[in-house]
Design an enzyme around this catalytic site. Structure first.
Site, PDB file in Angstrom:
ATOM      1  N   LYS A 294       0.833  -1.192   0.000  1.00  0.00           N
ATOM      2  CA  LYS A 294       0.000   0.000   0.000  1.00  0.00           C
ATOM      3  C   LYS A 294       0.876   1.254   0.000  1.00  0.00           C
ATOM      4  CE  LYS A 294      -4.038  -1.913  -0.081  1.00  0.00           C
ATOM      5  NZ  LYS A 294      -4.852  -1.807  -1.308  1.00  0.00           N
TER       6      LYS A 294
ATOM      7  N   ASP B  24       0.112  -0.294  -4.760  1.00  0.00           N
ATOM      8  CA  ASP B  24      -1.284   0.107  -4.907  1.00  0.00           C
ATOM      9  C   ASP B  24      -1.537   1.393  -4.123  1.00  0.00           C
ATOM     10  OD1 ASP B  24      -3.971   0.279  -5.308  1.00  0.00           O
ATOM     11  OD2 ASP B  24      -4.507  -1.448  -4.072  1.00  0.00           O
TER      12      ASP B  24
ATOM     13  N   GLU C 100      -0.439   0.102  -9.417  1.00  0.00           N
ATOM     14  CA  GLU C 100      -1.886  -0.131  -9.354  1.00  0.00           C
ATOM     15  C   GLU C 100      -2.619   1.133  -8.926  1.00  0.00           C
ATOM     16  OE1 GLU C 100      -5.172  -3.339  -7.625  1.00  0.00           O
ATOM     17  OE2 GLU C 100      -3.025  -3.689  -7.332  1.00  0.00           O
TER      18      GLU C 100
ATOM     19  N   ASP D 120      -8.131  -0.458 -10.911  1.00  0.00           N
ATOM     20  CA  ASP D 120      -9.076  -1.125 -10.027  1.00  0.00           C
ATOM     21  C   ASP D 120     -10.290  -0.230  -9.816  1.00  0.00           C
ATOM     22  OD1 ASP D 120     -10.472  -2.124  -7.824  1.00  0.00           O
ATOM     23  OD2 ASP D 120      -8.712  -2.527  -6.624  1.00  0.00           O
TER      24      ASP D 120
ATOM     25  N   LYS E 242     -14.090  -6.040  -9.030  1.00  0.00           N
ATOM     26  CA  LYS E 242     -14.675  -6.304  -7.717  1.00  0.00           C
ATOM     27  C   LYS E 242     -16.178  -6.545  -7.865  1.00  0.00           C
ATOM     28  CE  LYS E 242     -11.313  -4.404  -4.554  1.00  0.00           C
ATOM     29  NZ  LYS E 242     -10.167  -4.274  -5.429  1.00  0.00           N
TER      30      LYS E 242
END
Length: 367
Positions: A165, A193, A218, A241, A265
């Site tokens: 992260k 990400d 990401e 994403d 998702k």
């Protein structure tokens, strides 16, 4: 076959490892799940689950799900749950927007239809492409030493794929990722990400300073245009994403060449129906694919596993085992995890044997 009854349960799922931290100081300490049971007039029950990561991660509000399910459910009574595309269109007709509210209902219909046909759900999603999917683990935001130590522990447990992260202070994140990369064996797969936490200026600063590290970038920024502006100067793969919420957005990402891979998702897209459709088109367009969700326990993880294993292996990035994140159980079995790989449970539908007594009293039921 007709839908005879629908029940909905509210299940708070605390995290095993404590608070989950990501960019911009966003923190959650549990998944706040709604679990749905849909039963047919033949006595077959299908299960669905939707679990947001707080109110901040995706366009999903836990209390909104609990309020929305009772608005939609009465329209499904008497419908054939095997008419999956029709069920999806009906929900969009009677309740505009808010796809996350429809996700658990849609998933329960898929589970019910597969159970009624006595086949694993994976067979209705295109067939099983492999026995297991490779898992990744998350290195959440923390100090440099905390993140490096966590990465080392994850690798020591046998995992080869890390999602680190970032998305906070750029200079601090450069130091964190450099430390993580130096703490794990060469060849460990790293995704950085940012969860849309940066401006293009910040994302370019990070990318320029970390050129010597092997990773996939990401979702550094919020919009497709912002991410595209970063991609123009990037010498690494990019995965989007949060930018993927509809088929149209996925096609726009492809048209602009804005990403090499997509994370889909289930709840963000509105359920298994939309996820399967977008997944199949994205595979044909050449994207690498991860199918997961915003959270959940055994039911949602099983749906993720079925969608992952019906994705062609050469187009699959990785998967995640959310049922291992939480302290509560909702079923007597779970998606099997061996080492760093996850399979699907034996049996028809999702293969999950839900134990209603573990869910408490329904907050809503109709028949």
């Amino acid at each position: 076959m007709k839908i005879k009854s629908i029940k909905a349960y509210h299940v708070v799922q605390p995290f095993v490892d404590g608070p989950y931290r990501m960019s911009k100081g966003r923190v959650a300490d549990c998944f706040d799940a709604v679990i749905v049971a849909i039963t047919s007039d033949t006595g077959v029950t299908g299960w669905g689950e939707m679990a947001p990561l707080g109110n901040f991660y995706s366009a999903a509000f836990p209390a909104g799900t609990r309020a929305g399910v009772p608005e939609i459910a009465p329209h499904l009574i008497g419908r054939d749950p095997r008419g999956l595309a029709g069920i999806s269109r009906l929900m969009d007709t009677v309740f505009k927007g808010h796809p996350y509210i429809k996700a658990a209902l849609d998933m329960a219909c898929w589970d019910l239809a597969a159970r009624a046909a006595d086949v694993p759900l994976v067979m209705m999603l295109g067939g099983r492409e492999s026995e297991t999917a490779e898992l990744y683990r998350v290195v959440t935001h923390g100090t440099v030493d905390q993140m490096a130590a966590l990465a080392k522990r994850i690798v020591a447990e046998g995992y080869h794929r890390l999602q680190v992260k970032v998305g906070g202070n750029v200079r601090d994140d450069i130091e964190r990722v450099t430390a993580v990369a130096g703490a794990v064996p060469k060849g460990t797969v790293i995704f950085c990400d940012a969860n849309a936490g940066w401006t293009p200026y910040q994302a370019r600063q990070f990318a320029d300073a970390t050129r010597g590290i092997d990773y996939t970038f990401e979702q550094p920024c919020t919009t497709i245009e912002e991410n595209m502006s970063v991609r123009r100067m990037l010498d690494k793969p990019m995965v989007l994403d949060e930018s993927v919420t509809t088929l149209g957005e996925m096609l726009e990402i492809h048209r602009r060449g804005a990403a090499d891979g997509l994370t889909l998702k289930i709840s963000r897209l509105g359920g298994v129906t939309q996820t399967r459709q977008i997944r199949d088109v994205a595979v044909d367009l050449g994207f690498m694919i991860t199918v997961e969700d915003t959270g959940g326990a055994e039911i949602d993880t099983a749906a993720m596993a079925h969608l992952s294993l019906s994705t062609p292996e050469e187009r699959r990035l990785h998967a995640i085992a959310f049922h291992e994140w939480v302290t509560v159980r909702t079923a007597s079995n779970k998606p099997p995890v061996t080492g760093s790989r996850m399979g699907i449970p034996d049996g028809p539908g999702l293969g999950i044997d839900v134990v209603p007594d573990l869910l408490g009293k329904p907050f809503f039921e109709i028949s």
